[in-house]
Design an enzyme around this catalytic site. Sequence first.
Site, short mmCIF file in Angstrom:
data_model
loop_
_atom_site.label_atom_id
_atom_site.label_comp_id
_atom_site.label_asym_id
_atom_site.label_seq_id
_atom_site.Cartn_x
_atom_site.Cartn_y
_atom_site.Cartn_z
N HIS A 57 4.16 3.16 0.52
CA HIS A 57 3.37 4.29 0.01
C HIS A 57 4.25 5.51 -0.22
CE1 HIS A 57 0.05 1.80 1.22
NE2 HIS A 57 0.39 1.88 2.49
N HIS A 219 -3.49 -0.52 -0.49
CA HIS A 219 -2.82 -1.81 -0.29
C HIS A 219 -3.40 -2.85 -1.23
CE1 HIS A 219 -3.17 0.42 3.53
NE2 HIS A 219 -1.90 0.12 3.65
#
Lengths: 333, 333
Positions: A57, A219
């Site tokens: 991320h 995700h």
Amino acid sequence: MKKIINDPAAVVADSLRGMAAAHPDLLQVRTDPALVLRADAPVTGQVAVISGGGSGHEPLHAGFVGPGMLSAAVPGAVFTSPTPDAVQAALSAADGGAGALLLVKNYTGDVLNFETAAELAGLDGGEVRAVIVDDDVAVQDSTHTAGRRGVGGTVLVEKIVGAAADRGADLARCEQLAREVVGRVRSMGVALTAPTVPHAGRPSFDLGEDEMEIGIGIHGEPGRERLPLESADGIVARLLEPVLADLPFRSGDEVLLYTNSMGATPLMELYLAHGVAERMLAERGITVRRRLVGPYTTSLEMQGMSLTVLKLDDELTELWDAPVRTAALRWGR
Amino acid sequence: MKKIINDPAAVVADSLRGMAAAHPDLLQVRTDPALVLRADAPVTGQVAVISGGGSGHEPLHAGFVGPGMLSAAVPGAVFTSPTPDAVQAALSAADGGAGALLLVKNYTGDVLNFETAAELAGLDGGEVRAVIVDDDVAVQDSTHTAGRRGVGGTVLVEKIVGAAADRGADLARCEQLAREVVGRVRSMGVALTAPTVPHAGRPSFDLGEDEMEIGIGIHGEPGRERLPLESADGIVARLLEPVLADLPFRSGDEVLLYTNSMGATPLMELYLAHGVAERMLAERGITVRRRLVGPYTTSLEMQGMSLTVLKLDDELTELWDAPVRTAALRWGR
């Protein structure tokens, strides 16, 4: 799988070594367990503000380590929670005697591992609190999550609480402030393509050539619905309306609008979408007082975006504006 | 084509409107012709440093407009040179009486249109100089280019010359400095995937599932060779060796290393590649004194990266470190 990596199993450690090389004045990096600390950690007498979670991320969270934001970040493997002992190592390295606040995105593994570490640290006499960030309005429960997921709002919590800690707020005040920001921030995202986890080697899900997934997780967790791709106006409306309806945000509110790229969506498109969101907020009588536009809460090479809206007051605005010096956000110092 | 846009023909103007909304304190934006100016332009008595070129490389150039860097940017259509009248409009809006320096990436259309605008401005009595940036060592001539292409090195020229102008350097000194930086900077890039121009609607070229193009241009122009995808070590060596051999850079040199994502390559991979490049430079006795890592010279949603190496001296280092406040680069103010 097209990636610029060496060994898929070593990608996080290899990347952290590169980050250490890139920011020698700013960061201390350890790789066993993986840990990113302020160069001057521990800072005596200052609450340690610590976050972390699965890698993939970036710049979340390591890119936000530095004066005025995070004391430490604990990166897990890609899309995988860091272990309790890694969180403990961060607590031990970053705590300057004023206690530590853990900012945890709401995923079952993260919550369990950060809270276990907090308990263990408490047995050793450290004062540790944890605040869960769950800003994603898309779905109530999801893959690996009970309740709402923590997404882009985490960046805003980290900045505002980090600024307060930097000014000497004590642990109770930092915790209270984190809960206040969590209560005022809402987000939602969309995916146009899927990310590919290095050790998996293939896209996390299949999405047709003309499809998008509204309410995607960072995700690649399923969202609300899969729809034909729309115009920017259509996409932004589908993200903004549930966000505004949820708090709810009302005419007369002053907000921070954070328009985030999931990774591969270019800045040209992101600014375009940001302009659409500003227009729609103005039409509803909501004043955008502060902005953040860029790829700050990503999902590897996923195409897509998210919108995060934070209801500001004078104190939060001032803490947002306070000087910060990190790899990814820097102003005033 | 998966993009977050409304009308493909209006994408640049729509994006600029969003940029204006995102940075009201920093930028003035005009859309006919497209133009991005410092909020306080023209700055009386300061050389106007102006760049521009086709859009699709964001944040290059509009993201570098602000105190300490560019006075104005002139964005053309996607991958298309801005017209001479747009450049003239920038000259007229940004010139504060101390003349203007045009920093032009070496593409035939850009060079022609910027030089035509400079000549026309000269007829009107303005003092205008142009410096061509041609840092890409990959190929001698290319699609739309006689000589070498201008790529990532442009960011470094803009920062260093912008800092000098900010300190009051006159036009002759700014021009001389720009030529000096151009003489000391070299770059090369690689593509893993192709970009898609919005009004074209399909990828600019075909690249096999296991292929990469070494020496790619930032508009997807052909590079040196198409090869099977390699490890990060292999890819970085294929970029760095021609760059170092060209100047040449030698043991004992002090450099700025700029590791750039072409757009869709995530920060995790970019830091990893940066670490590899730092190691290879150290092995050759070259000292990395300054770094820039991020997506600053992009090609829409292309996956890939480039490396840029600038040979530093004390003056260039000091100008690099000088305060800057733009949408994409900010420190010290």
